[in-house]
Design a protein around this motif. Structure first.
Motif, PDB file in Angstrom:
ATOM      1  N   GLU A  71     -11.182   5.736   9.724  1.00 30.53           N
ATOM      2  CA  GLU A  71     -10.867   6.294   8.407  1.00 30.53           C
ATOM      3  C   GLU A  71     -11.607   5.549   7.299  1.00 30.53           C
ATOM      4  O   GLU A  71     -12.256   6.147   6.451  1.00 30.53           O
ATOM      5  CB  GLU A  71      -9.352   6.247   8.167  1.00 30.53           C
ATOM      6  N   LYS A 100      -3.769  -1.110   0.589  1.00 28.87           N
ATOM      7  CA  LYS A 100      -2.535  -0.374   0.291  1.00 28.87           C
ATOM      8  C   LYS A 100      -2.328   0.760   1.287  1.00 28.87           C
ATOM      9  O   LYS A 100      -1.216   0.977   1.769  1.00 28.87           O
ATOM     10  CB  LYS A 100      -2.588   0.176  -1.140  1.00 28.87           C
ATOM     11  N   GLU A 101      -3.398   1.461   1.599  1.00 27.45           N
ATOM     12  CA  GLU A 101      -3.302   2.564   2.561  1.00 27.45           C
ATOM     13  C   GLU A 101      -2.904   2.045   3.944  1.00 27.45           C
ATOM     14  O   GLU A 101      -2.065   2.645   4.625  1.00 27.45           O
ATOM     15  CB  GLU A 101      -4.635   3.300   2.644  1.00 27.45           C
ATOM     16  N   VAL A 104       0.826   1.249   4.222  1.00 21.62           N
ATOM     17  CA  VAL A 104       1.705   2.410   4.378  1.00 21.62           C
ATOM     18  C   VAL A 104       1.861   2.747   5.863  1.00 21.62           C
ATOM     19  O   VAL A 104       2.971   2.946   6.355  1.00 21.62           O
ATOM     20  CB  VAL A 104       1.174   3.617   3.570  1.00 21.62           C
ATOM     21  N   TRP A 124      -0.237  10.092   8.747  1.00 29.24           N
ATOM     22  CA  TRP A 124      -0.929   9.228   7.782  1.00 29.24           C
ATOM     23  C   TRP A 124      -2.301   9.809   7.452  1.00 29.24           C
ATOM     24  O   TRP A 124      -2.691   9.859   6.283  1.00 29.24           O
ATOM     25  CB  TRP A 124      -1.032   7.819   8.367  1.00 29.24           C
ATOM     26  N   GLN A 128      -3.658  12.312   1.538  1.00 31.36           N
ATOM     27  CA  GLN A 128      -4.827  11.945   0.744  1.00 31.36           C
ATOM     28  C   GLN A 128      -4.706  10.464   0.361  1.00 31.36           C
ATOM     29  O   GLN A 128      -3.591   9.936   0.261  1.00 31.36           O
ATOM     30  CB  GLN A 128      -4.905  12.795  -0.532  1.00 31.36           C
ATOM     31  N   PRO A 129      -5.827   9.779   0.127  1.00 27.78           N
ATOM     32  CA  PRO A 129      -5.746   8.372  -0.281  1.00 27.78           C
ATOM     33  C   PRO A 129      -4.816   8.153  -1.470  1.00 27.78           C
ATOM     34  O   PRO A 129      -4.030   7.203  -1.478  1.00 27.78           O
ATOM     35  CB  PRO A 129      -7.189   8.013  -0.623  1.00 27.78           C
ATOM     36  N   GLU A 130      -4.861   9.046  -2.441  1.00 23.12           N
ATOM     37  CA  GLU A 130      -4.011   8.890  -3.631  1.00 23.12           C
ATOM     38  C   GLU A 130      -2.531   8.967  -3.269  1.00 23.12           C
ATOM     39  O   GLU A 130      -1.706   8.282  -3.888  1.00 23.12           O
ATOM     40  CB  GLU A 130      -4.353   9.969  -4.676  1.00 23.12           C
ATOM     41  N   ARG A 132      -1.286   8.000  -0.384  1.00 22.33           N
ATOM     42  CA  ARG A 132      -0.996   6.721   0.269  1.00 22.33           C
ATOM     43  C   ARG A 132      -0.825   5.620  -0.775  1.00 22.33           C
ATOM     44  O   ARG A 132       0.052   4.764  -0.639  1.00 22.33           O
ATOM     45  CB  ARG A 132      -2.119   6.356   1.233  1.00 22.33           C
ATOM     46  N   TRP A 133      -1.656   5.628  -1.828  1.00 24.85           N
ATOM     47  CA  TRP A 133      -1.542   4.609  -2.877  1.00 24.85           C
ATOM     48  C   TRP A 133      -0.191   4.715  -3.566  1.00 24.85           C
ATOM     49  O   TRP A 133       0.454   3.707  -3.859  1.00 24.85           O
ATOM     50  CB  TRP A 133      -2.649   4.745  -3.921  1.00 24.85           C
ATOM     51  N   TYR A 136       2.500   3.413  -1.307  1.00 21.44           N
ATOM     52  CA  TYR A 136       2.462   1.949  -1.303  1.00 21.44           C
ATOM     53  C   TYR A 136       3.141   1.402  -2.560  1.00 21.44           C
ATOM     54  O   TYR A 136       3.975   0.490  -2.483  1.00 21.44           O
ATOM     55  CB  TYR A 136       1.018   1.423  -1.236  1.00 21.44           C
TER      56      TYR A 136
END
Length: 183
Positions: A71, A100-101, A104, A124, A128-130, A132-133, A136
């Motif tokens: 990833e 942070k990702e 999670v 997971w 989207q990364p956002e 996951r942020w 977190y």
């Protein structure tokens, strides 16, 4: 000026804040993840300024490390940055958003049966990364300590591990847009 990235997207010139994964050579020892707010010019020594976020049993780490690597390296490749790797005996820095990702996913599996890890990874990866942020940030604010295994941490476990995706019902983007997906 040439930017030097180490680990997974981390450049100490851009930010001191990063995550640091300590992978012992001894496979019987847990993997430790720290959040750090400094970078030393020489060898990196873990000290009292570093915040231990989680200890992950080596077996669970071995089940997620390939997915994390794929990833993050996929996104680093898109950004034309050096790709990273996790190796036993080597401590690896991660750019803070990657860290942070990663947290999670790791918080999601920390108290779950290892059989749920493939489901956790699929769920997971579906975020989207956002997203996951955000997860977190919410989790870290209330239960981000090493022994805080309740509240948001429990919610991550349920969301990632106990919410299986039925892949047979999934559509490809081509099917969604009206194509056959066979082109």
């Amino acid at each position: 000026m040439k930017k030097d990235y180490i680990g997974f997207g981390y450049n100490p010139v851009e930010s001191d804040n990063h995550f640091y994964v300590v992978i012992p050579e001894d496979k019987a020892k847990d993997v430790e993840i720290y959040e750090r707010f400094h970078w030393d010019d020489g060898d990196q020594i873990i000290n009292k300024k570093d915040v231990l976020k989680l200890k992950v049993p080596r077996y669970k780490w071995s089940k997620v490390v390939d997915s994390l690597t794929k990833e993050f390296n996929g996104r680093l490749k898109t950004e034309k940055k050096a790709q990273g790797k996790f190796k036993p005996g080597i401590s690896v820095p991660l750019e803070k958003l990657f860290g942070k990702e990663m947290m999670v996913l790791l918080w999601g599996i920390e108290n779950n049966d290892p059989a749920g890890i493939p489901t956790a990874i699929r769920n997971w990866l579906g975020l989207q990364p956002e997203e996951r942020w955000w997860l977190y940030t919410m989790t870290n604010a209330s239960t981000g300590g090493i022994n805080d295994k309740k509240g948001w941490r429990t919610a991550l476990r349920y969301a990632l591990c106990e919410n299986p995706i039925d892949e047979s019902d999934q559509m490809t983007i081509e099917q969604f847009l009206g194509g056959s997906g066979d082109e």
